[in-house]
Design a protein around this motif. Structure first.
Motif, PDB file in Angstrom:
ATOM      1  N   THR A  50       0.619 -10.429  36.557  1.00  0.00           N
ATOM      2  CA  THR A  50       1.229  -9.193  37.054  1.00  0.00           C
ATOM      3  C   THR A  50       2.143  -8.661  35.960  1.00  0.00           C
ATOM      4  N   ASP A  53      -8.937  -9.729  45.364  1.00  0.00           N
ATOM      5  CA  ASP A  53      -8.699  -8.350  45.772  1.00  0.00           C
ATOM      6  C   ASP A  53      -7.316  -7.886  45.329  1.00  0.00           C
ATOM      7  N   ASP A  54      -7.206  -6.596  45.045  1.00  0.00           N
ATOM      8  CA  ASP A  54      -5.955  -5.984  44.596  1.00  0.00           C
ATOM      9  C   ASP A  54      -4.775  -6.290  45.527  1.00  0.00           C
ATOM     10  N   ARG A  79      -0.294  -2.962  45.505  1.00  0.00           N
ATOM     11  CA  ARG A  79      -1.517  -2.382  44.979  1.00  0.00           C
ATOM     12  C   ARG A  79      -1.271  -1.742  43.615  1.00  0.00           C
ATOM     13  N   ASN A  80      -2.253  -1.935  42.699  1.00  0.00           N
ATOM     14  CA  ASN A  80      -2.213  -1.216  41.424  1.00  0.00           C
ATOM     15  C   ASN A  80      -3.610  -0.772  40.992  1.00  0.00           C
ATOM     16  N   ASN A  81      -4.533  -0.711  41.964  1.00  0.00           N
ATOM     17  CA  ASN A  81      -5.908  -0.243  41.737  1.00  0.00           C
ATOM     18  C   ASN A  81      -6.664  -1.104  40.720  1.00  0.00           C
ATOM     19  N   ALA A  82      -6.382  -2.382  40.700  1.00  0.00           N
ATOM     20  CA  ALA A  82      -7.105  -3.330  39.837  1.00  0.00           C
ATOM     21  C   ALA A  82      -7.060  -4.705  40.485  1.00  0.00           C
ATOM     22  N   ASP A  83      -8.134  -5.456  40.343  1.00  0.00           N
ATOM     23  CA  ASP A  83      -8.167  -6.798  40.931  1.00  0.00           C
ATOM     24  C   ASP A  83      -7.049  -7.665  40.373  1.00  0.00           C
ATOM     25  N   ASP A  84      -6.523  -8.546  41.212  1.00  0.00           N
ATOM     26  CA  ASP A  84      -5.536  -9.527  40.758  1.00  0.00           C
ATOM     27  C   ASP A  84      -6.263 -10.721  40.157  1.00  0.00           C
TER      28      ASP A  84
END
Length: 370
Positions: A47, A190-191, A197-202
């Motif tokens: 992150t 999943d994000d 949320r940041n519109n990208a997978d974690d």
């Protein structure tokens, strides 16, 4: 003990245990087995925060089965606490998670080696599953303390998300009842996994040391061992009966002569004999069976493409590379392998493309007693 030192110690322990060489089981080569394993290590969920501050402990348990020495499946569960944070506010928060995955295991060492056991096995794995995350009260407290944080709040009580996994394992000899492993995984979630949320997978990265127990082993039948025939002569102590004479048939040596001819074809601009392991193994067996044998590897190139100079180089490289692979991978005696190159001066086949080839010829003999 810091994380770097922990991982170094784990790797050294694995190498020390794996250095003990194994003898093939007297029951034959190990073909399939079931295993259970417990693992412990560290994880990091990436992150926008200092990565060294996001490392937390993780643990795992799995049960699996190898259907062949190279391919297996396992059901794997791991969990613990994960960390994320807000760099601008110097605040971190944790939450709990547990992941269950079904993983495909491919033992690359057994896939490419004919030997039954190895001190270390390199295993590629990949799988998919579900991750449940919960208990993010620390994040709720931070958002209440700093209303200016505009991070979209992804879940309140718990969240179930997908998990895709790829990784690499190094494991000690699988023919032993107990083994040690070092495993590194990359998990795509999943994000919403880290509550924002940041519109990208974690992404979650794990490194774990494990101890496994192998159960329910099945073995291939060992090759039969020729034993001398022992004839018992029962002596009769009756004065009127004499012992029967023992007649031993003497076997005579017979010299068996053999010839070898193999053709290996190549694609255009190709000089490595990849994919022809069966033919190379057949040549190696011929040389071992006939200790006086001599083999000639002749390289060719097709006249329909290239120049005479280029084609001569290709034919030389094909012959020399073929010999190198025979010596390196099939334990052939290089002193009994000669190489030759014809370029495009000789075309052994009427079809142009088939002349991109190597032709192996040999003669030898061995003695059998019949």
């Amino acid at each position: 003990m810091n994380t770097k030192r922990l991982l170094t110690t784990a790797a050294l322990s694995l190498l020390l245990v794996g250095a003990v060489s194994a003898q093939e089981d007297e029951r034959g080569q190990l073909k399939s087995w079931t295993f259970i394993e417990a693992q412990g290590g560290v994880q990091m969920t990436t992150t926008q925060y200092r990565k060294d501050k996001l490392i937390t402990p993780t643990g795992a348990f799995s049960i699996g089965h190898y259907f062949t020495p190279a391919f297996g499946l396992r059901l794997h569960a791991n969990g613990g606490k994960a960390k994320s944070g807000f760099e601008n506010y110097r605040r971190k928060y944790t939450w709990k998670y547990v992941t269950t995955d079904l993983d495909l295991l491919v033992n690359m060492t057994n896939l490419f080696s004919k030997k039954p056991n190895h001190a270390l096995n390199f295993i590629v794995l990949g799988g998919f599953g579900l991750t449940r995350a919960w208990d993010n009260d620390e994040l709720k407290g931070i958002l209440a303390e700093y209303p200016s944080i505009q991070t979209p709040f992804a879940w309140k009580s718990s969240r179930l998300v997908h998990n895709l996994r790829a990784g690499l394992r190094v494991e000690t000899d699988v023919t032993k009842p107990v083994g040690i492993s070092l495993e590194v995984n990359a998990n795509s979630l999943d994000d919403r996994f880290n509550s924002k949320r940041n519109n990208a997978d974690d992404w979650q990265w794990t490194a774990m040391l494990g101890v496994s127990v192998r159960l329910g082993k099945k073995y291939a039948k060992p090759a039969p061992v020729a034993l001398p025939v022992v004839q018992e002569i029962m002596e009769t102590k009756t004065e009127d009966v004499a012992p029967a004479p023992v007649i031993v048939e003497e076997k005579k040596p017979v010299v068996i002569k053999e010839k070898l001819h193999e053709e290996v074809f190549y694609n255009i601009r190709e000089s490595h004999p990849a994919g022809n392991e069966a033919k190379m193994n057949k040549i190696s067996d011929f040389m071992k069976r006939n200790p006086d044998s001599q083999v000639t590897v002749t390289g060719y190139a097709d006249k329909g493409t290239g120049t005479a100079k280029v084609n001569m180089e290709y034919s030389k490289k094909r012959a020399e590379t073929f010999k190198e692979e025979m010596v390196k991978k099939f334990d052939a005696d290089g002193n009994r392998i000669a190489t030759d190159a014809k370029g495009d001066t000789v075309q052994p086949f009427s079809e142009n493309d088939k002349n991109r080839c190597v032709i192996v010829d040999g003669e030898g003999s061995h003695t059998e007693y019949k």
